[in-house]
Design a protein around this motif. Structure first.
Motif, PDB file in Angstrom:
ATOM      1  N   ILE A  59      28.148  33.408   1.155  1.00 36.03           N
ATOM      2  CA  ILE A  59      27.118  32.891   2.055  1.00 36.03           C
ATOM      3  C   ILE A  59      27.742  32.420   3.367  1.00 36.03           C
ATOM      4  CG2 ILE A  59      25.402  31.070   2.389  1.00 36.03           C
ATOM      5  CD1 ILE A  59      25.023  31.032  -0.666  1.00 36.03           C
ATOM      6  N   ASP A  66      24.114  26.799   9.638  1.00 38.90           N
ATOM      7  CA  ASP A  66      24.507  25.418   9.959  1.00 38.90           C
ATOM      8  C   ASP A  66      25.506  24.878   8.938  1.00 38.90           C
ATOM      9  OD1 ASP A  66      22.828  25.325   7.831  1.00 38.90           O
ATOM     10  OD2 ASP A  66      21.502  23.784   8.607  1.00 38.90           O
ATOM     11  N   GLY A  67      26.419  25.728   8.503  1.00 38.53           N
ATOM     12  CA  GLY A  67      27.430  25.276   7.558  1.00 38.53           C
ATOM     13  C   GLY A  67      28.571  24.586   8.290  1.00 38.53           C
ATOM     14  N   GLY A  68      29.379  23.835   7.561  1.00 37.96           N
ATOM     15  CA  GLY A  68      30.492  23.127   8.193  1.00 37.96           C
ATOM     16  C   GLY A  68      31.778  23.359   7.435  1.00 37.96           C
ATOM     17  N   VAL A  69      32.898  23.086   8.116  1.00 34.08           N
ATOM     18  CA  VAL A  69      34.212  23.234   7.505  1.00 34.08           C
ATOM     19  C   VAL A  69      34.992  21.946   7.796  1.00 34.08           C
ATOM     20  CG1 VAL A  69      36.290  24.641   7.345  1.00 34.08           C
ATOM     21  CG2 VAL A  69      34.130  25.693   8.026  1.00 34.08           C
ATOM     22  N   LEU A  72      26.362  30.425   6.328  1.00 38.64           N
ATOM     23  CA  LEU A  72      25.184  29.670   6.745  1.00 38.64           C
ATOM     24  C   LEU A  72      25.093  29.618   8.259  1.00 38.64           C
ATOM     25  CD1 LEU A  72      25.651  26.646   4.367  1.00 38.64           C
ATOM     26  CD2 LEU A  72      23.728  28.237   4.282  1.00 38.64           C
TER      27      LEU A  72
END
Lengths: 325, 251
Positions: free
Chosen positions: A94, A98-101, A96
């Motif tokens: 996936i 608006d995903g973050g790391v 995204l």
């Protein structure tokens, strides 16, 4: 991912990675999805396009298991994503919107950690190579540029060697070079047999990558099929463009009828019989000693079809609220 | 075997991220130590002698450090990770929820452990404060119950904080008043404030730690009533955390 067996191509072609029937999603009285039907065949690049707020991300997040649908049947790799659990998440990847790391870890540390979550991860070096971050392996995530960070997220989505990967607007914020590199990475995935579901509102991207396209407007699919099908659904046609200097000889009437648009000294003609039109045009041009600079014969683009379809869908449904997804 | 390896890796990863985050490391590690030095040096003479002050402040700062590492740091860290979309991304991987939370809690507990060792060592070396050798079991049990309970409460409050911008305000508003009235930063043994503090877990953690630190305390230094109250708060925190915990940013 089992290696595709070339002796049984039919089996791979008919396998459905995703089946969606009558998917509805409502937040209170606000209906975001109003009966979406989709089928994605294994090994294909499926592209969901639509205006902002049409329901692209909502649809994808239902398929990914992030959202509980209000109604409808949804099957992802044979499982219901709302109940698929770890087993399903081990087989999908996936990216995204608006995903973050974790900002204080290095690229390599995050890649290795994510690989550790999957049963059959791809080698870290291969992942970094696919997204072109091999030279940034020891850089902390917070020091990456926006495009590099997005590519890292793509690598993380691929860490488990997924059978199916969801890419929600994968190239947002990319410069043209980075976009081409990302397209290349996505094509390499399909070469491995990975099924790709991506959303975009860049029609060039859909045209360049997609085996199948679906256009979603206000929570409904208004067109789907191959990019050529979608373009052709609005009537067949080719566009012929060329430069015609002012003060030159006038076009014969059988060509003037075909003019779709003219801007400055560039004319665009539309026809369903491009061969005949090109023949007439070139005969006339040679007769009059005109070079016809910048002559282009092109199919109508997905962007043309998209603009017409979204405008038509918006016009046919007045008063419909377009919800933010 | 795979699960144990995953637990180890996740804890190591979170611990690494913690030490590299300057704000988290400062407020969790440097700030309590700074307060310990200032309290001992500045307040010592006015509160009945250096030795006596150090005997009060050593277990008190241990409580302070534990609460900061487990409650404040954990709550802030989870809210920031949630707001940044980190939790949402992890939710899409096969990583089990509990292993992620384990990594967070293990980090808090390890940081708290390091702090306890520094504070206890400083008290003993600089001021000759009693090191609870005979009460080691009581000290260890108190630290474990305290760390587990305040971690659960930190997770609970993280579920109630709307976003990262609100996190420092909400988290500090819930904990600073308690630290002030619970025999941690200031000594308040009696009165209405002490009665109020008696309802909440900070005061009981401080009491249990100072009991373990008292060489003359009965029952091998155990303060079972205080531990029971801290543990009850921890259980309540866990229940709230399970209900309110969310993976996605709230906008």
């Amino acid at each position: 991912m089992p290696t595709p067996d070339p002796s049984t191509p039919d089996q791979r072609l008919t396998g459905k990675a995703i089946e969606v029937h009558g998917l509805r999603m409502a937040y209170g009285k606000l209906e975001v999805l109003r009966g979406v039907d989709l089928e994605v065949e294994a090994g294909m690049v499926f592209c969901l396009v639509g205006p902002n707020g049409a329901g692209k991300t909502t649809t994808i997040e239902v398929l990914e298991g992030y959202r509980q649908r209000t109604a409808g049947d949804v099957s992802v790799l044979g499982a219901d994503p709302s109940r698929g659990g770890r087993g399903l998440r081990d087989r999908i990847g996936i990216l995204l919107q608006d995903g973050g790391v974790e900002p204080y870890l290095t690229v390599r540390e995050v890649v290795d950690a994510t690989r550790g979550y999957y049963r059959r991860p791809l080698p870290a070096a291969e992942l970094l190579d696919i997204v072109g971050l091999s030279d940034q392996a020891k850089v902390r995530v917070r020091r990456l540029s926006a495009g590099q960070r997005r590519r890292l997220e793509l690598a993380l989505a691929l860490a488990g060697d997924p059978e199916l990967v969801f890419l929600d607007e994968p190239t947002t914020g990319f410069d043209p070079h980075a976009r081409l590199a990302a397209w290349d990475a996505i094509r390499r995935l399909t070469a491995r047999g990975t099924t790709v579901v991506l959303t975009t509102n860049v029609m060039d991207e859909a045209q360049a990558l997609a085996d199948r396209v679906a256009i979603i407007v206000a929570g409904r699919i208004v067109a789907h099929g191959t990019p050529l099908d979608v373009v052709g659904a609005r009537g067949p046609g080719s566009a012929i463009r060329f430069r015609l200097p002012e003060g030159g000889p006038a076009l014969p009437p059988e060509l003037t009828r075909m003019i779709a648009s003219s801007r400055d000294d560039v004319l665009e003609l539309r026809t369903v019989e491009p061969a005949a039109l090109v023949n007439t045009l070139s005969a006339w041009a040679l007769q009059n000693g005109l070079p016809l600079h910048d002559l282009v014969v092109a199919p109508r683009s997905l962007e043309d079809a998209y603009l017409e379809l979204t405008a038509a869908a918006a016009a046919s449904a007045p008063g419909d609220e377009v919800a933010t997804a | 075997m795979r699960t144990i390896r995953l637990m180890f890796r996740q804890a190591r990863l979170e611990l690494r991220a913690f030490w590299r985050n300057p704000a988290a490391a400062f407020f969790t590690v440097v700030f309590p130590l700074l307060f310990m030095v200032v309290a001992n040096v500045a307040l010592g003479p006015s509160s009945g002698g250096q030795q006596q002050a150090a005997e009060f402040y050593t277990p008190a700062i241990i409580a302070f450090a534990l609460v900061t590492a487990c409650y404040t740091n954990l709550a802030m860290g989870v809210v920031v990770a949630r707001d940044a979309g980190i939790l949402k991304r992890l939710r899409g991987t096969p990583l089990p929820t509990w292993i992620y939370l384990w990594g967070r809690i293990a980090t808090s507990v390890i940081v708290a452990g390091v702090m306890v060792a520094i504070v206890a060592g400083y008290g003993a070396l600089a001021y000759g404060v009693y090191l609870p050798g005979e009460h080691l079991l009581a000290l260890a049990v108190t630290l474990v119950v305290g760390a587990a309970s305040f971690s659960a409460l930190g997770l609970a409050i993280s579920g109630l904080v709307p976003n990262a911008a609100a996190a420092p305000a909400v988290v500090n508003a819930t904990i600073l008043p308690l630290l002030l009235i619970s025999n941690v930063l200031v000594r308040i043994d009696d009165g209405a404030l002490a009665d109020i503090a008696g309802i909440f877990p900070v005061r009981h953690l401080a009491d249990a730690l100072s009991r373990a630190y008292d060489p003359a305390a009965p029952a091998q230094g155990f303060a079972l009533d205080s531990l029971a109250i801290v543990g009850a708060w921890g259980v309540a925190g866990l229940v709230i955390a399970l209900v309110t915990f969310s993976w996605q940013p709230r906008r």
